[in-house]
Design a protein around this motif. Structure first.
Motif, PDB file in Angstrom:
ATOM      1  N   ASN A  82     -35.164   7.209 -30.051  1.00  0.00           N
ATOM      2  CA  ASN A  82     -33.867   6.463 -30.262  1.00  0.00           C
ATOM      3  C   ASN A  82     -34.987   4.946 -30.604  1.00  0.00           C
ATOM      4  N   GLU A  83     -34.592   4.174 -31.815  1.00  0.00           N
ATOM      5  CA  GLU A  83     -35.149   3.343 -31.689  1.00  0.00           C
ATOM      6  C   GLU A  83     -35.123   1.606 -30.384  1.00  0.00           C
ATOM      7  N   PRO A 288     -28.943   4.524 -26.349  1.00  0.00           N
ATOM      8  CA  PRO A 288     -29.457   3.064 -27.247  1.00  0.00           C
ATOM      9  C   PRO A 288     -28.850   1.733 -26.788  1.00  0.00           C
TER      10      PRO A 288
END
Ligand SMILES: *Cc1c(COP(=O)(O)O)cnc(C)c1O
Length: 407
Positions: A82-83, A288
């Motif tokens: 995930n970012e 996240p």
């Protein structure tokens, strides 16, 4: 019925496992270095949730990052990346010795990963005989069975036997005691650069340099547990930087999320290869929400010059503590590493650090202890000078009340 219940401290004893003995105070909100309880009594926070609340309570940038991520994506598991996790890992590698990152949810889990990795790395490169871990008396590495066993306080393993083997303990700041234990069967030497729970005891620079050399000589990895010292608290991003000694593995948690659970194990590209696909993992690790908060916290530290101010705040704490001690003579030693501060009780007051903590709470000041003989402080890194002054005035009163109760 139960949703109408007033969640007072008394409820704790009815519904919780009795492994903690929390204070009678139940905090309900905080702002900066101030906290309010159920009766709206105000406290100044020198405890920082045990070296966690690095930016104080409800810091706007952290709240913003959490809310923004909460509207986007909460969880996908490590079946996907995930970012926020990728951004946080990039920040950690760009700003430390490390080239690879493993995320976990707590300090103990980051250490569990580190201790498994040193075994696996030694096994991969030197064979199964190289499996012994050297740690130190007085150390603290978390509460899983492996981490209490590596930790150097027997009271945390008693009753939980059988405990994992292949672990021995040397004396902190005594290089000869490590020389006596280390061999080519040693896979790692593990320590905190400042023993936190053990009483705020900094490593001597020569000791840490000597350990690095011993590890290199015996092909052992040097693991630094920076769960308490890390993320700016020492006056550098990580305490190893103040020593100029690079580890092979570093663990970080506590302040990393500023109150949101997140931890990381940092290592080199070479060592990381021993954690190949399927060797280790965590469902929540690198979540996240957690990574978005930690990213915001690190950016705030790096962009706002927070770390550069730690030394000046340390000086303010130390001079105020010395002034209190000149008046009351309760401490025999005042030790610190940045904003991790320990005051060792004078001989006449051995075993009584908790009494000062209790008196401080009565006056409206939150502090910590590190065992029965050390009063500990681990405040927000951005605590204001006004809050330090106000807190020290309360500590002065608390110490005065303590001395009076003793005489
Ligand atoms: C707090 C601490 C741990 C354990 O972290 P948890 O998040 O409680 O599991 C490990 N090592 C050190 C040095 C700590 O201070």
């Amino acid at each position: 019925m139960s949703h109408e219940l007033h969640p007072s401290r008394a409820v704790f004893d009815q519904v919780m496992v009795p492994n903690y003995a929390p204070s009678a105070v139940v905090p309900v909100r905080g702002k900066g270095s101030r906290v309010w309880d159920q009766d709206d009594k105000e406290y100044i926070d020198f405890a920082g949730g045990i070296a966690v609340s690095a930016l104080g309570h409800v810091h706007p940038r952290l709240v913003g990052a959490l809310k923004e991520q909460a509207e986007k994506l909460w969880h996908v598991s490590n079946v996907m990346t995930n970012e926020p996790a990728l951004r946080l890992a990039t920040l950690l590698t760009e700003n430390t010795f490390a080239e690879r990152v493993f995320f976990a949810n707590s300090g103990a889990e980051a250490n569990e990963a580190a201790f498994k990795l040193v075994r696996k790395y030694a096994h991969d490169h030197f064979g199964p005989e190289k499996s012994e871990i050297i740690s130190f008396y007085g150390s603290f590495h978390g509460r899983t069975l492996f981490t209490v066993s590596v930790g150097g306080q027997a009271k945390y393993t008693e009753g939980f036997e059988p405990i994992p083997g292949g672990i021995s303990h040397a004396t902190y700041n005594d290089l000869a005691s490590v020389e006596a234990l280390i061999s080519d069967k040693t896979c790692a030497v593990v320590l905190e650069p400042v023993q936190g729970e053990g009483g705020v005891i900094p490593a001597d620079p020569e000791f840490l340099k000597g350990l690095r050399a011993l590890c290199d000589k015996h092909n052992a990895l040097l693991v630094l547990d920076e769960i308490q010292t890390g993320v700016g608290r020492s006056g550098e991003l990580y305490a190893y930087m103040t020593y100029g000694v690079e580890p092979d593995i570093l663990t970080t948690a506590k302040s990393l999320g500023g109150g949101f659970p997140v931890a990381a194990m940092l290592t080199t590209e070479k060592v990381a290869q021993s954690f190949g696909v399927g060797t280790h993992g965590s469902t929540y690790g690198g979540n996240p929400l957690a990574c978005a908060v930690a990213e915001a916290l690190l950016l705030e530290l790096l962009e706002q010059g927070v770390i550069a101010n730690v030394e000046a705040k340390n000086a303010k704490f130390i001079s105020a503590l010395q002034a209190i001690n000149e008046k009351h003579g309760v401490f025999k030693d005042i030790r610190s590493c940045g904003l991790l501060i320990g005051c060792e009780m004078a001989d006449a007051y051995q075993g009584k650090s908790k009494d000062i903590l209790v008196k401080a709470m009565e006056k409206g000041l939150m502090v910590l202890i590190a065992g029965p003989n050390v009063l500990r402080m681990a405040p927000s890194l951005i605590i204001t000078d006004a809050d330090i002054d106000a807190g020290m005035a309360l500590l002065d009163q608390a110490v005065q009340a303590f001395v009076e109760s003793e005489s």
